[in-house]
Design an enzyme around this catalytic site. Structure first.
Site, short mmCIF file in Angstrom:
data_model
loop_
_atom_site.label_atom_id
_atom_site.label_comp_id
_atom_site.label_asym_id
_atom_site.label_seq_id
_atom_site.Cartn_x
_atom_site.Cartn_y
_atom_site.Cartn_z
N GLY A 37 -14.87 -13.29 6.32
CA GLY A 37 -13.44 -13.80 6.34
C GLY A 37 -12.97 -14.64 5.10
N ASP A 88 -18.54 -4.31 0.79
CA ASP A 88 -17.15 -4.72 1.02
C ASP A 88 -16.92 -5.72 -0.28
OD1 ASP A 88 -14.69 -5.36 1.94
OD2 ASP A 88 -15.19 -7.04 2.72
N TYR A 129 -15.11 7.55 -3.33
CA TYR A 129 -13.85 7.08 -4.19
C TYR A 129 -13.76 6.44 -5.23
CZ TYR A 129 -9.27 4.91 -3.42
OH TYR A 129 -7.90 4.23 -3.75
P1 NAD Z 1 -2.02 7.89 1.45
O1 NAD Z 1 -3.31 8.35 1.93
O2 NAD Z 1 -0.99 7.47 2.28
O3 NAD Z 1 -1.49 8.94 0.45
C1 NAD Z 1 -2.33 10.18 -0.20
C2 NAD Z 1 -1.65 11.29 -0.23
O4 NAD Z 1 -2.45 12.47 -0.83
C3 NAD Z 1 -1.41 11.78 1.43
O5 NAD Z 1 -0.24 12.41 1.48
C4 NAD Z 1 -2.40 12.98 1.39
O6 NAD Z 1 -2.23 13.81 2.64
C5 NAD Z 1 -2.47 13.49 0.18
N1 NAD Z 1 -3.92 14.14 -0.22
C6 NAD Z 1 -5.29 13.73 -0.09
N2 NAD Z 1 -5.79 14.76 -0.49
C7 NAD Z 1 -5.48 15.75 -1.11
C8 NAD Z 1 -5.62 16.73 -1.65
N3 NAD Z 1 -7.08 17.35 -1.87
N4 NAD Z 1 -4.51 17.74 -1.93
C9 NAD Z 1 -3.26 17.42 -1.79
N5 NAD Z 1 -2.93 16.16 -1.38
C10 NAD Z 1 -3.72 15.44 -0.85
O7 NAD Z 1 -2.39 6.87 0.40
P2 NAD Z 1 -1.63 5.88 -0.50
O8 NAD Z 1 -1.83 4.29 -0.13
O9 NAD Z 1 -0.09 6.17 -0.80
O10 NAD Z 1 -2.32 6.12 -2.00
C11 NAD Z 1 -2.02 6.81 -3.01
C12 NAD Z 1 -2.62 6.75 -4.35
O11 NAD Z 1 -2.76 5.36 -4.83
C13 NAD Z 1 -4.17 7.26 -4.10
O12 NAD Z 1 -4.61 7.85 -5.42
C14 NAD Z 1 -4.91 6.00 -3.75
O13 NAD Z 1 -6.27 6.31 -4.50
C15 NAD Z 1 -4.30 5.13 -4.89
N6 NAD Z 1 -4.35 3.70 -4.47
C16 NAD Z 1 -3.42 3.25 -3.43
C17 NAD Z 1 -4.03 1.70 -2.90
C18 NAD Z 1 -3.29 1.16 -1.77
O14 NAD Z 1 -3.75 -0.10 -1.45
N7 NAD Z 1 -2.50 1.98 -1.16
C19 NAD Z 1 -4.86 0.97 -3.90
C20 NAD Z 1 -5.29 1.57 -4.81
C21 NAD Z 1 -5.06 2.86 -5.36
N1 UDP Z 2 -10.44 -6.37 6.84
C1 UDP Z 2 -10.68 -7.01 7.95
N2 UDP Z 2 -10.05 -6.71 9.22
C2 UDP Z 2 -9.83 -5.27 9.54
C3 UDP Z 2 -9.65 -4.59 8.21
C4 UDP Z 2 -10.22 -4.99 7.00
O1 UDP Z 2 -11.07 -8.24 7.78
O2 UDP Z 2 -9.42 -5.12 10.56
C5 UDP Z 2 -11.14 -6.72 5.65
C6 UDP Z 2 -12.21 -5.93 4.90
O3 UDP Z 2 -13.43 -6.36 5.28
C7 UDP Z 2 -11.92 -6.20 3.48
C8 UDP Z 2 -10.29 -6.37 3.42
O4 UDP Z 2 -10.15 -6.76 4.75
O5 UDP Z 2 -12.61 -7.19 3.13
C9 UDP Z 2 -9.61 -5.47 2.88
O6 UDP Z 2 -9.96 -4.06 3.49
P1 UDP Z 2 -9.12 -2.68 3.29
O7 UDP Z 2 -9.81 -1.73 4.23
O8 UDP Z 2 -7.82 -3.18 3.93
O9 UDP Z 2 -9.05 -2.43 1.83
P2 UDP Z 2 -10.06 -2.46 0.67
O10 UDP Z 2 -11.13 -2.97 0.95
O11 UDP Z 2 -9.97 -1.10 0.17
O12 UDP Z 2 -9.55 -3.48 -0.39
#
Ligand code: NAD
Ligand code: UDP
Ligand code: UDP
Length: 335
Positions: free
Chosen positions: A228, A292, A166
């Site tokens: 935490g 993490d 990722y």
């Molecule tokens: P999500 O998983 O809800 O949405 C991702 C979408 O992409 C889904 O609808 C999935 O079916 C589609 N998808 C996955 N692989 C695919 C492929 N190979 N071809 C076509 N479609 C595909 O996630 P989200 O939270 O809505 O995230 C959207 C974007 O934002 C992502 O690029 C993610 O990396 C980025 N992002 C999200 C967060 C967050 O906190 N939600 C944080 C950082 C970055």
């Molecule tokens: N986390 C937690 N309990 C949960 C799920 C996640 O304490 O049930 C913590 C995890 O260890 C991390 C933070 O929450 O430190 C954010 O995790 P998440 O997977 O939501 O997002 P990311 O690590 O991608 O920021």
């Protein structure tokens, strides 16, 4: 007195231009959490036609049900690792699973989605002359050694860990964006998104806010992963969508951090969810997963200065909006 100038003869080209006044926008990953909220906002503008391409890996048609059948909307089942031929003016490239549970489920597919998927969307942008925005991530900073993170920080990322598909995938996607920009003159925009939450998040995708809210509503203990004291900054999805659109419409390539600088430890988050949603649940400490990041908070100076953007919704105001959606989907009525 009645000048009877004949109306100008419309050239076929002018006519075509007139009918093209609409903006045709591709949203990859538009059936997902952030993507579907973005589609809602784009569809509000009657000049926009929206095409969603999604393979439904983590997204669902349900998120878009109000638009299916709308004359300005089209939904294509498509995997971005395959070439895509459409004619569009803008591409919001979101397709990629965002939750660790899902992106670790098939890491090879995740990195293909980031690398080949982004390459294909750049090839498409090049062919049709579209502007393309990539949703990158705060994970490009890895386990950061500077705090808060600004865009000039290069990150501290493990290239061979279980998260690398990722975060390294997104880093390559950013590289591809800049190489297409420098080599082929493609108009690019890169958003580095920090943790985002809101309605339509997958209930069981393992992310912390959705976990805690679902646990509180089900009357289960809130699982804080040790220690935490690790921190995150949570942005409500409507603020995120606003930032993404401003970035797309503005003049800066980015990368630009988009996120909420309010920083909380996971213990504080658990306590807030408990207080707001279900004071009778327990908070328990469970084991963490590898790599993490210990702390994460965006420096949003650039977004403020260049996009005139900053988040409006505080965590305490956003959590109840998400609670309502989770109650409906989990079938837990409000007391
Ligand atoms: P999500 O998983 O809800 O949405 C991702 C979408 O992409 C889904 O609808 C999935 O079916 C589609 N998808 C996955 N692989 C695919 C492929 N190979 N071809 C076509 N479609 C595909 O996630 P989200 O939270 O809505 O995230 C959207 C974007 O934002 C992502 O690029 C993610 O990396 C980025 N992002 C999200 C967060 C967050 O906190 N939600 C944080 C950082 C970055
Ligand atoms: N986390 C937690 N309990 C949960 C799920 C996640 O304490 O049930 C913590 C995890 O260890 C991390 C933070 O929450 O430190 C954010 O995790 P998440 O997977 O939501 O997002 P990311 O690590 O991608 O920021
Ligand atoms: N591509 C696509 N849609 C298009 C144009 C290109 O999916 O409308 C894909 C194409 O299949 C290729 C990638 O984008 O794999 C990169 O295209 P580019 O033209 O930059 O490179 P090339 O085809 O020369 O490798």
């Amino acid at each position: 007195n009645g000048s009877t100038k004949p109306p100008p003869t419309p050239s076929p080209l002018r006519n075509a231009k007139f009918f093209q006044a609409n903006m045709r926008i591709l949203v990859t990953g538009g059936a997902g959490f952030i993507g579907s909220h973005l589609v809602d906002r784009l569809m509000e503008n009657e000049k926009n036609e929206v095409i969603v391409a999604d393979n439904y890996f983590t997204g669902s048609k349900d998120n878009l049900k109000k638009w299916i059948g709308h004359p300005r909307f089209e939904l294509i089942r498509h995997d971005v690792t395959e070439p895509l031929l459409v004619e569009v003016d803008q591409i919001y490239h979101l397709a990629c699973p965002a939750s660790p549970i899902f992106y670790k489920y098939n890491p090879v597919k995740t990195i293909k989605t980031n690398v080949i998927g982004t390459l294909n969307m750049l090839g498409l942008a090049k062919r049709v002359g579209a502007r393309i925005l990539l949703t990158s991530t705060s994970e490009v900073y890895g386990d950061p050694l500077v705090h808060p993170q600004n865009e000039s920080y290069w990150g501290n990322v493990n290239p061979i860990g279980v998260r690398s598909c990722y975060d390294e995938g997104k880093r390559v996607a950013e590289t591809l964006m800049f190489d297409y920009h420098r080599q082929h003159g493609i108009e690019i925009r890169i958003a580095r998104i920090f943790n985002t939450y809101g309605p339509r998040m997958n209930i069981d995708d393992g992310r912390v806010v959705s976990n805690f809210i679902a646990q509180a509503l089900r009357g289960e203990s809130l699982t804080v992963q040790s220690p935490g004291t690790q921190t995150r900054s949570f942005c409500y999805v409507s603020d995120m969508v606003d930032g993404l659109i401003r970035l797309m419409e503005g003049e800066n390539t980015g990368p630009i951090n988009i996120g909420n600088p309010g920083e909380f430890t996971m213990l504080e988050l658990a306590e807030t969810v408990k207080e707001l949603i279900n004071p009778s649940v327990e908070i328990i400490m469970v084991e963490n997963t590898p790599d993490d990041p210990r702390q994460r908070k965006p420096d949003i100076t650039k977004a403020k200065e260049l996009l005139g953007w900053e988040p409006k919704i505080k965590l305490r105001d956003g959590l109840p909006l998400m609670e309502d959606d989770f109650r409906t989907r989990l079938g837990v009525p409000k007391k």
